[in-house]
Design an enzyme around this catalytic site. Structure first.
Site, PDB file in Angstrom:
ATOM      1  N   ALA A 270     -87.068  -8.144 -30.846  1.00  0.00           N
ATOM      2  CA  ALA A 270     -87.080  -8.727 -29.547  1.00  0.00           C
ATOM      3  C   ALA A 270     -85.831  -9.213 -28.899  1.00  0.00           C
ATOM      4  O   ALA A 270     -84.849  -9.595 -29.706  1.00  0.00           O
ATOM      5  CB  ALA A 270     -88.261  -9.850 -29.526  1.00  0.00           C
ATOM      6  N   ASP A 271     -85.466  -9.381 -27.705  1.00  0.00           N
ATOM      7  CA  ASP A 271     -84.309  -9.841 -27.259  1.00  0.00           C
ATOM      8  C   ASP A 271     -84.477 -10.623 -25.985  1.00  0.00           C
ATOM      9  O   ASP A 271     -85.479 -10.081 -25.193  1.00  0.00           O
ATOM     10  CB  ASP A 271     -83.078  -8.771 -27.148  1.00  0.00           C
ATOM     11  CG  ASP A 271     -81.953  -9.237 -26.614  1.00  0.00           C
ATOM     12  OD1 ASP A 271     -81.110  -9.861 -27.555  1.00  0.00           O
ATOM     13  OD2 ASP A 271     -81.393  -9.312 -25.434  1.00  0.00           O
ATOM     14  N   THR A 272     -83.910 -11.637 -26.048  1.00  0.00           N
ATOM     15  CA  THR A 272     -84.142 -12.680 -24.499  1.00  0.00           C
ATOM     16  C   THR A 272     -82.876 -12.557 -23.884  1.00  0.00           C
ATOM     17  O   THR A 272     -81.596 -12.841 -24.522  1.00  0.00           O
ATOM     18  CB  THR A 272     -84.663 -13.927 -24.850  1.00  0.00           C
ATOM     19  OG1 THR A 272     -85.951 -13.775 -25.467  1.00  0.00           O
ATOM     20  CG2 THR A 272     -85.036 -14.710 -23.661  1.00  0.00           C
TER      21      THR A 272
ATOM     22  N   ALA B  20     -87.471  -8.545 -23.909  1.00  0.00           N
ATOM     23  CA  ALA B  20     -88.038  -7.379 -24.068  1.00  0.00           C
ATOM     24  C   ALA B  20     -88.341  -7.511 -25.617  1.00  0.00           C
ATOM     25  O   ALA B  20     -87.939  -7.848 -26.521  1.00  0.00           O
ATOM     26  CB  ALA B  20     -86.828  -6.271 -24.165  1.00  0.00           C
TER      27      ALA B  20
END
Length: 202
Positions: free
Chosen positions: A70-72, A107
């Site tokens: 995940a990436d924020t 994501a």
């Protein structure tokens, strides 16, 4: 189903959020990738690329496993606000976000075997109250901003800055549980409320 699940993240928040739905990865392995935005790259493009590259980096070393990444990113208009590098940058982020609306995009990506990486994006709207110079100085001095996209953490003191939130609280924390559950179930992982309860109270 693959023999194990790997979380491609060093974030303790994401590990804790997975535990809420009864998921405990067999291994936590942060991806070693370049997180520099490309010139002209939009926030949505960037966050999708980061989650995908993280999943694929770990998958290239553990091809037999399911990989969850995940990436924020915090976005003020078209501007990407990644993790603040120092107090000066954290201060500039908070001044920029003060009294205005911004987006938080997370994501989440699933990679298994040789199948294409599946990515889902959660988009959220956050509005900060107007912050006084003293509030900004005090928050930066607390150090809570370190390692956080946009220079703040919704699960900490900065939640008291938020006047309005439209979207997923878990997504703003770093892992949208609705999208994550969907990806895991499609990958064949058993998820139930009972397993979540047992994980929490074990």
């Amino acid at each position: 189903m693959a023999s194990s699940l790997i979380l491609a993240s060093a974030s303790p928040r994401r590990l804790a959020l997975l535990a809420r739905i009864g998921i405990k990865p067999e291994l936590v392995l942060p991806a070693d990738i370049d997180e520099t935005p490309k010139k002209g790259e939009l926030p949505l493009e960037y966050v999708r690329r980061m989650a995908t590259e993280k999943a694929e980096w770990v998958a290239s070393r553990h091809s037999e496993c399911h990989i969850l990444a995940a990436d924020t990113v915090v976005a003020a208009g078209r501007r990407i606000l990644p993790k603040a590098e120092d107090e000066k940058q954290a201060t500039s982020y908070l001044k920029l976000l003060s009294g205005r609306r911004h987006r938080v995009l997370t994501a989440v990506a699933m990679q298994k075997d040789d199948a294409p990486t599946t990515v889902k994006v959660s988009s959220n709207i956050v509005t900060f109250k107007s912050l006084s110079p003293r509030e900004i100085e005090d928050y930066v001095a607390s150090g809570e901003w370190r390692g956080k996209a946009g220079g703040y953490a919704i699960q900490g003191y900065a939640e008291s800055f938020i006047r309005f939130l439209a979207g997923s609280h878990s997504s703003v924390m770093g892992l949208p549980l609705y999208e994550t559950r969907h990806l895991l179930m499609n990958a064949g992982w058993p998820i139930s409320a009972s397993s979540s309860f047992q994980e929490e109270y074990a």
